[in-house]
Design an enzyme around this catalytic site. Structure first.
Site, PDB file in Angstrom:
ATOM      1  N   LEU A  67     -13.489  19.612  44.722  1.00 37.22           N
ATOM      2  CA  LEU A  67     -14.031  18.950  43.530  1.00 37.22           C
ATOM      3  C   LEU A  67     -15.421  18.349  43.798  1.00 37.22           C
ATOM      4  O   LEU A  67     -15.641  17.739  44.846  1.00 37.22           O
ATOM      5  CB  LEU A  67     -13.062  17.819  43.146  1.00 37.22           C
ATOM      6  CG  LEU A  67     -13.495  16.894  42.001  1.00 37.22           C
ATOM      7  CD1 LEU A  67     -13.377  17.617  40.663  1.00 37.22           C
ATOM      8  CD2 LEU A  67     -12.624  15.629  41.984  1.00 37.22           C
ATOM      9  N   ASP A 101     -13.024   3.149  29.801  1.00 34.15           N
ATOM     10  CA  ASP A 101     -13.202   1.922  29.017  1.00 34.15           C
ATOM     11  C   ASP A 101     -11.902   1.131  28.918  1.00 34.15           C
ATOM     12  O   ASP A 101     -10.815   1.703  28.872  1.00 34.15           O
ATOM     13  CB  ASP A 101     -13.697   2.298  27.616  1.00 34.15           C
ATOM     14  CG  ASP A 101     -14.285   1.096  26.894  1.00 34.15           C
ATOM     15  OD1 ASP A 101     -14.589   0.081  27.547  1.00 34.15           O
ATOM     16  OD2 ASP A 101     -14.417   1.164  25.658  1.00 34.15           O
ATOM     17  N   HIS A 112     -11.726  -4.647  36.470  1.00 34.88           N
ATOM     18  CA  HIS A 112     -12.565  -3.643  37.126  1.00 34.88           C
ATOM     19  C   HIS A 112     -11.946  -3.179  38.443  1.00 34.88           C
ATOM     20  O   HIS A 112     -12.005  -2.009  38.792  1.00 34.88           O
ATOM     21  CB  HIS A 112     -13.967  -4.208  37.360  1.00 34.88           C
ATOM     22  CG  HIS A 112     -14.708  -4.470  36.079  1.00 34.88           C
ATOM     23  ND1 HIS A 112     -14.759  -3.552  35.053  1.00 34.88           N
ATOM     24  CD2 HIS A 112     -15.425  -5.552  35.649  1.00 34.88           C
ATOM     25  CE1 HIS A 112     -15.470  -4.050  34.046  1.00 34.88           C
ATOM     26  NE2 HIS A 112     -15.881  -5.258  34.383  1.00 34.88           N
TER      27      HIS A 112
END
Ligand code: FPP
Length: 240
Positions: free
Chosen positions: A136, A25, A42
């Site tokens: 991962l 955020d 963004h």
């Protein structure tokens, strides 16, 4: 093996959270502070995501979920929504080498049917192309709401013929049934909310809130969150 401790500034590699989730955020505020359009926030947010994902892979984390777009985010302007979709699409197409070099397998949580067909197809392709990587597991959480996932899970259960349902086997109907519960839930950008992120999976997650806006995040911020997690006593409702 020598134990790595907080004093060395390193996380303890023996006590890593298995599954970390991040609510990324603060992109919009990061851009506004600089008098720039939200889209730049963004774009920089995506760069921060790459830094943090790389660090997660380097540390040896097994599972990382990143919240890229919620079912509620459709209410933003069309311009912002299409820019976010453009970023996701461009990223998925361009970053195969990054995933390969770091042995990262991509998976997806959310409602694919609600996405543009070309983006849904790119997500499918990226998850198939990286399916054999064994480091991962990176869960891209997109067009996702925690309540929506639970409702879709119930629909899958119904379609499966409604077998006996328990708290322990409900996970089978979730979007990523092989992923463990969240151990650590991180939110950047100063707000202290869960915002409908992985609701079922975060029942016993440790929460970590950071004031730093997401585009400013570096790999070391993830390391710090993990060190903080490692100091906590997890009781799962029991007494210590
Ligand atoms: C929240 O900041 C951020 C988002 C809604 C988008 C996050 C998406 C990315 C960082 C791109 C990631 C893509 C991939 C493929 C991993 P905000 O816009 O709500 O910020 P604000 O609260 O300051 O307005």
């Amino acid at each position: 093996m020598k134990k790595k401790s907080d004093a060395t500034g390193k996380e303890n590699a023996q006590r890593l959270p298995r599954h970390v989730g991040i609510i990324m955020d603060g992109n919009g505020r990061w851009a506004r502070k600089r008098g720039k359009p939200r889209s730049l926030g963004h774009k920089e947010g995506l760069e921060a995501a790459k830094r943090v994902v790389k660090t997660a892979a380097d540390i040896g984390l097994r599972y990382l979920s990143v919240f890229a777009f919620s079912t509620e985010n459709w209410s933003r302007t069309e311009k912002e929504v299409s820019y976010l979709m453009f970023l996701v699409k461009k990223h998925l197409r361009a970053e195969y080498e990054f995933y390969k070099a770091n042995n990262i397998r991509l998976v997806y949580s959310g409602d694919l049917t609600g996405l543009r067909r070309d983006i849904a197809a790119d997500i499918r392709a990226a998850t198939e192309e990286t399916a054999h990587f064994q480091g991962l597991t990176l869960n891209i959480v997109l067009n996702y709401g925690g309540r929506d996932e639970i409702v879709r899970a119930v629909k899958r259960w119904r379609k499966a013929g409604q077998p006996p349902l328990t708290e322990r086997n409900f996970y089978r109907y979730l979007d990523q049934p092989t992923m463990p519960d969240l151990d650590l839930l991180i939110r950047s950008g100063g707000e202290k909310r869960i915002s409908n992120f992985l609701l079922w999976q975060s029942s016993y997650a440790e929460l970590y809130f950071s004031d730093k806006l997401w585009p400013d995040w570096q790999g070391d911020d993830l390391r710090e969150a993990i060190r903080d997690f490692q100091k906590r006593e997890r009781r799962f409702g029991r007494v210590s």
